[in-house]
Design an enzyme around this catalytic site. Structure first.
Site, PDB file in Angstrom:
ATOM      1  N   LYS A  52       0.842  -1.204   0.000  1.00  0.00           N
ATOM      2  CA  LYS A  52       0.000   0.000   0.000  1.00  0.00           C
ATOM      3  C   LYS A  52       0.878   1.255   0.000  1.00  0.00           C
ATOM      4  O   LYS A  52       0.571   2.240  -0.673  1.00  0.00           O
ATOM      5  CB  LYS A  52      -0.945  -0.020   1.202  1.00  0.00           C
ATOM      6  CG  LYS A  52      -2.093  -1.009   0.999  1.00  0.00           C
ATOM      7  CD  LYS A  52      -2.878  -1.317   2.252  1.00  0.00           C
ATOM      8  CE  LYS A  52      -3.852  -2.466   1.980  1.00  0.00           C
ATOM      9  NZ  LYS A  52      -4.535  -2.980   3.160  1.00  0.00           N
ATOM     10  N   GLN A  96      -5.227  -2.137   9.417  1.00  0.00           N
ATOM     11  CA  GLN A  96      -4.976  -3.424   8.762  1.00  0.00           C
ATOM     12  C   GLN A  96      -5.595  -4.561   9.579  1.00  0.00           C
ATOM     13  O   GLN A  96      -5.326  -4.702  10.765  1.00  0.00           O
ATOM     14  CB  GLN A  96      -3.461  -3.626   8.592  1.00  0.00           C
ATOM     15  CG  GLN A  96      -3.088  -4.864   7.794  1.00  0.00           C
ATOM     16  CD  GLN A  96      -3.576  -4.823   6.339  1.00  0.00           C
ATOM     17  OE1 GLN A  96      -3.419  -3.828   5.651  1.00  0.00           O
ATOM     18  NE2 GLN A  96      -4.181  -5.914   5.884  1.00  0.00           N
ATOM     19  N   ASP A 119     -11.417   2.146   3.339  1.00  0.00           N
ATOM     20  CA  ASP A 119     -11.608   0.704   3.129  1.00  0.00           C
ATOM     21  C   ASP A 119     -13.091   0.383   2.926  1.00  0.00           C
ATOM     22  O   ASP A 119     -13.438  -0.760   2.595  1.00  0.00           O
ATOM     23  CB  ASP A 119     -11.081  -0.077   4.347  1.00  0.00           C
ATOM     24  CG  ASP A 119      -9.814  -0.850   4.022  1.00  0.00           C
ATOM     25  OD1 ASP A 119      -9.506  -0.994   2.824  1.00  0.00           O
ATOM     26  OD2 ASP A 119      -9.152  -1.308   4.973  1.00  0.00           O
TER      27      ASP A 119
END
Ligand code: NAP
Length: 292
Positions: A52, A96, A119
């Site tokens: 990322k 995460q 997200d």
């Protein structure tokens, strides 16, 4: 059979994003900033976060990484999220997953400001997406929709079977494939208790497999000319690989591919598109596209 090249598509989209960022900077706007929170030292999570950061560089974004130890408490993590919510320089951030077992994942997700939830996992974004309202869309399903569009694969009126019903892949994927402005398909969702899974697959024009069971979808489950999208990425031991393992999809590629009109490989299919969608969402966050 056409192989859907997620790597190439993602690279092209990142270049498009970079061009847009260059224009934003030239117009005096600030550089988009994506932050990531990583709790613990899980190998898979470390490499996802690293990828990322690399993608941020390619897109011209600023990126930052907040590292927290495995024994971080839920309270400490939520305090960190509150700081990121309030940090005016951070446009979007991700936590995460998975988190260590002692932390309630949903509580943590609920603490994220949904305007920064790139997200697309906050209930506000999941709900808005289900209602067809503008929202951040979960990165993997958004990546798959983008691939289908870029390859001009017809989806309207087609029978689409989704294997898996997780909150981050299966459920949002089903919503998107059903909605008129995205897939406009007739959708069936199968899971571990589906009695007719194989029959459903055999009738499918499009199969999207997201169950995490290597080689689960075999040739006898796929009709001639079907489109097969493989989301699965399971690490399986492979002594011939440099790091001792390889990523295996949910589809038995060698026997299924010859029957397909289109198929995604693993790796190089859905995976690169997931990160690319996160970049698209971050750009949208920087442009305040879903602020209301
Ligand atoms: P998950 O949360 O573990 O959910 C798995 C789903 O598959 C569940 O709904 C489960 O059914 C169903 N399932 C499991 N075994 C099954 C079986 N034998 N028959 C039918 N259904 C079965 O997984 P996820 O997070 O959605 O991820 C799925 C896979 O995609 C994993 O390999 C993951 O690594 C991969 N993934 C890849 C990307 C990418 O960017 N490429 C992104 C996200 C995930 P129940 O609900 O009944 O338990």
């Amino acid at each position: 059979m056409t192989l859907i090249d997620g790597k190439m598509t993602a690279a092209a989209i990142k270049e498009e994003i970079k061009a847009e960022v260059d224009q934003m900077i030239a117009a005096g706007m600030k550089r988009p900033h994506l932050a990531a929170v990583l709790v613990g030292h899980d190998g898979g999570s470390e490499s996802y976060v690293k990828n990322k950061v690399i993608a941020c560089e390619k897109c011209g974004f600023k990126s930052s990484l907040v590292r927290m130890e495995e024994d971080t408490t839920e309270e400490q993590l939520i305090d960190c999220i509150k700081q990121l919510n309030e940090d005016a320089d951070v446009d979007g951030f991700i936590v995460q997953l998975p988190l260590p077992k002692h932390i309630d994942e949903q509580k943590v997700i609920n603490a994220i400001d949904h305007h920064k939830d790139v997200d697309g996992i906050h209930p506000m974004n999941a709900g808005r997406m289900a209602l067809g309202q503008p929202s951040f869309i979960s990165a993997t399903p958004l990546g798959i929709i983008t691939l289908l569009k870029r390859y001009n694969i017809p989806t309207s009126g087609k029978k689409c079977v989704i294997l898996g019903r997780s909150n981050i892949v299966g459920k949002p994927m089903a919503q998107l494939m059903m909605q008129k402005q995205y897939g406009d398909s007739t959708v069936t969702v199968c899971h571990s208790h589906s009695a007719t899974l194989k029959d459903e697959c055999r009738q499918a024009d499009i199969i999207i497999a997201a169950i995490g069971r290597p080689d689960f979808v075999t040739a006898d489950m796929v009709k001639e000319g079907a489109v097969v999208i493989d989301v699965g990425t399971t690490r399986v031991p492979d002594p011939s690989a440099k790091n001792g393992y390889r990523l295996n999809g949910d589809v038995k590629f060698d026997e299924v591919a010859p029957k397909c009109s289109y198929i995604t490989p693993v790796p190089g299919g859905v995976g690169p598109m997931t990160i690319c969608s996160l970049m698209k969402n971050t750009l949208a966050a920087a442009k305040r596209e879903y602020f209301s």
